[in-house]
Design a protein around this motif. Structure first.
Motif, PDB file in Angstrom:
ATOM      1  N   TYR A   1       7.236  -6.992  -8.821  1.00  0.00           N
ATOM      2  CA  TYR A   1       7.493  -7.290  -7.420  1.00  0.00           C
ATOM      3  C   TYR A   1       6.344  -7.272  -6.672  1.00  0.00           C
ATOM      4  N   ASN A   2       5.395  -6.094  -7.052  1.00  0.00           N
ATOM      5  CA  ASN A   2       4.376  -5.923  -6.226  1.00  0.00           C
ATOM      6  C   ASN A   2       3.518  -7.348  -6.298  1.00  0.00           C
ATOM      7  N   GLU A   3       3.396  -7.826  -7.274  1.00  0.00           N
ATOM      8  CA  GLU A   3       2.531  -9.009  -7.602  1.00  0.00           C
ATOM      9  C   GLU A   3       3.129 -10.278  -6.895  1.00  0.00           C
ATOM     10  N   TRP A   4       4.419 -10.137  -7.191  1.00  0.00           N
ATOM     11  CA  TRP A   4       5.173 -11.336  -6.476  1.00  0.00           C
ATOM     12  C   TRP A   4       4.908 -11.371  -4.776  1.00  0.00           C
ATOM     13  N   LEU A   5       5.042 -10.073  -4.218  1.00  0.00           N
ATOM     14  CA  LEU A   5       4.822 -10.139  -2.865  1.00  0.00           C
ATOM     15  C   LEU A   5       3.334 -10.306  -2.394  1.00  0.00           C
ATOM     16  N   ARG A   6       2.691  -9.838  -3.239  1.00  0.00           N
ATOM     17  CA  ARG A   6       1.282 -10.102  -2.993  1.00  0.00           C
ATOM     18  C   ARG A   6       0.816 -11.618  -2.798  1.00  0.00           C
ATOM     19  N   GLN A   7       1.444 -12.233  -3.882  1.00  0.00           N
ATOM     20  CA  GLN A   7       1.297 -13.885  -3.899  1.00  0.00           C
ATOM     21  C   GLN A   7       1.899 -14.653  -2.408  1.00  0.00           C
ATOM     22  N   ILE A   8       3.090 -13.939  -2.312  1.00  0.00           N
ATOM     23  CA  ILE A   8       3.897 -14.396  -1.119  1.00  0.00           C
ATOM     24  C   ILE A   8       2.814 -14.275   0.031  1.00  0.00           C
ATOM     25  N   ALA A   9       2.172 -13.020   0.261  1.00  0.00           N
ATOM     26  CA  ALA A   9       1.102 -12.742   1.387  1.00  0.00           C
ATOM     27  C   ALA A   9       0.106 -13.521   1.318  1.00  0.00           C
ATOM     28  N   ASN A  10      -0.575 -13.910  -0.083  1.00  0.00           N
ATOM     29  CA  ASN A  10      -1.659 -14.816   0.146  1.00  0.00           C
ATOM     30  C   ASN A  10      -1.415 -16.266   0.515  1.00  0.00           C
ATOM     31  N   ARG A  11       0.235 -16.811   0.182  1.00  0.00           N
ATOM     32  CA  ARG A  11       0.460 -18.208   0.311  1.00  0.00           C
ATOM     33  C   ARG A  11       0.721 -18.105   1.966  1.00  0.00           C
TER      34      ARG A  11
ATOM     35  N   ASP B   1       0.658  -1.376   0.143  1.00  0.00           N
ATOM     36  CA  ASP B   1       0.007  -0.230  -0.045  1.00  0.00           C
ATOM     37  C   ASP B   1       0.950   1.428  -0.182  1.00  0.00           C
ATOM     38  N   ALA B   2       2.264   1.152   0.624  1.00  0.00           N
ATOM     39  CA  ALA B   2       3.006   2.330   0.872  1.00  0.00           C
ATOM     40  C   ALA B   2       4.110   2.595  -0.312  1.00  0.00           C
ATOM     41  N   ARG B   3       4.281   1.503  -1.116  1.00  0.00           N
ATOM     42  CA  ARG B   3       5.323   1.764  -2.040  1.00  0.00           C
ATOM     43  C   ARG B   3       4.851   1.438  -3.668  1.00  0.00           C
ATOM     44  N   ALA B   4       5.154   2.381  -4.467  1.00  0.00           N
ATOM     45  CA  ALA B   4       4.960   2.121  -5.867  1.00  0.00           C
ATOM     46  C   ALA B   4       5.938   1.084  -6.392  1.00  0.00           C
ATOM     47  N   GLU B   5       5.738   0.678  -7.408  1.00  0.00           N
ATOM     48  CA  GLU B   5       6.720  -0.609  -7.918  1.00  0.00           C
ATOM     49  C   GLU B   5       8.229  -0.237  -7.994  1.00  0.00           C
ATOM     50  N   PRO B   6       8.557   0.930  -8.675  1.00  0.00           N
ATOM     51  CA  PRO B   6      10.072   1.352  -8.796  1.00  0.00           C
ATOM     52  C   PRO B   6      10.947   1.447  -7.429  1.00  0.00           C
ATOM     53  N   ASP B   7       9.999   1.848  -6.368  1.00  0.00           N
ATOM     54  CA  ASP B   7      10.384   1.807  -5.130  1.00  0.00           C
ATOM     55  C   ASP B   7      10.589   0.709  -4.361  1.00  0.00           C
ATOM     56  N   LEU B   8       9.506  -0.107  -4.662  1.00  0.00           N
ATOM     57  CA  LEU B   8       9.559  -1.510  -4.159  1.00  0.00           C
ATOM     58  C   LEU B   8      10.549  -2.428  -4.506  1.00  0.00           C
ATOM     59  N   LYS B   9      10.786  -2.353  -6.076  1.00  0.00           N
ATOM     60  CA  LYS B   9      11.989  -2.825  -6.584  1.00  0.00           C
ATOM     61  C   LYS B   9      13.359  -2.553  -6.016  1.00  0.00           C
ATOM     62  N   LYS B  10      13.471  -1.089  -5.946  1.00  0.00           N
ATOM     63  CA  LYS B  10      14.667  -0.709  -5.231  1.00  0.00           C
ATOM     64  C   LYS B  10      14.966  -1.255  -3.933  1.00  0.00           C
TER      65      LYS B  10
END
Length: 108
Positions: free
Chosen positions: A84-94, A58-67
């Motif tokens: 990376y946003n989608e990947w982390l979202r999938q980790i959270a769901n798992r 919620d707090a970070r846009a994709e470029p900042d998240l990747k960095k």
């Protein structure tokens, strides 16, 4: 070195599990998450990591998240989903699925 924007627990989970040779330990990122959960099966820490990931997304846009992930945490994973946003979202769901399964096992 953590820049203070994520907890030590999340930093250690990502950095410890998704280092440059992580794919020698599991065939997929899902396998790495499952291995970690199987080593330490506790629902509450998984829920806390899940909430932190949700807040981070919620707090970070994709470029900042990747960095953050690549330069600070030193994650060595190029997510199969496009971001990376989608990947982390999938980790959270798992994590959620595992936490719910652990809670169900402990229910009377």
């Amino acid at each position: 070195m953590n820049d203070g924007s994520i907890s030590t627990d999340l930093y250690q989970f990502l950095g410890t599990n998704f280092h440059q040779d992580w794919d020698l330990e599991a065939d997929s990122w899902e396998g790495m998450v499952d291995n970690c959960v199987n080593e330490h099966p506790a629902a509450e820490p998984l829920r806390m990591l899940t909430q932190e990931i949700d807040d981070l997304l919620d707090a970070r846009a994709e470029p900042d998240l990747k960095k953050l992930l690549v330069r600070v945490v030193r994650v060595d994973n190029r997510p199969a989903p496009p971001t990376y946003n989608e990947w982390l979202r999938q980790i959270a769901n798992r994590f959620r699925q595992h936490a719910n399964g652990i809670s169900d096992l402990g229910a009377p």
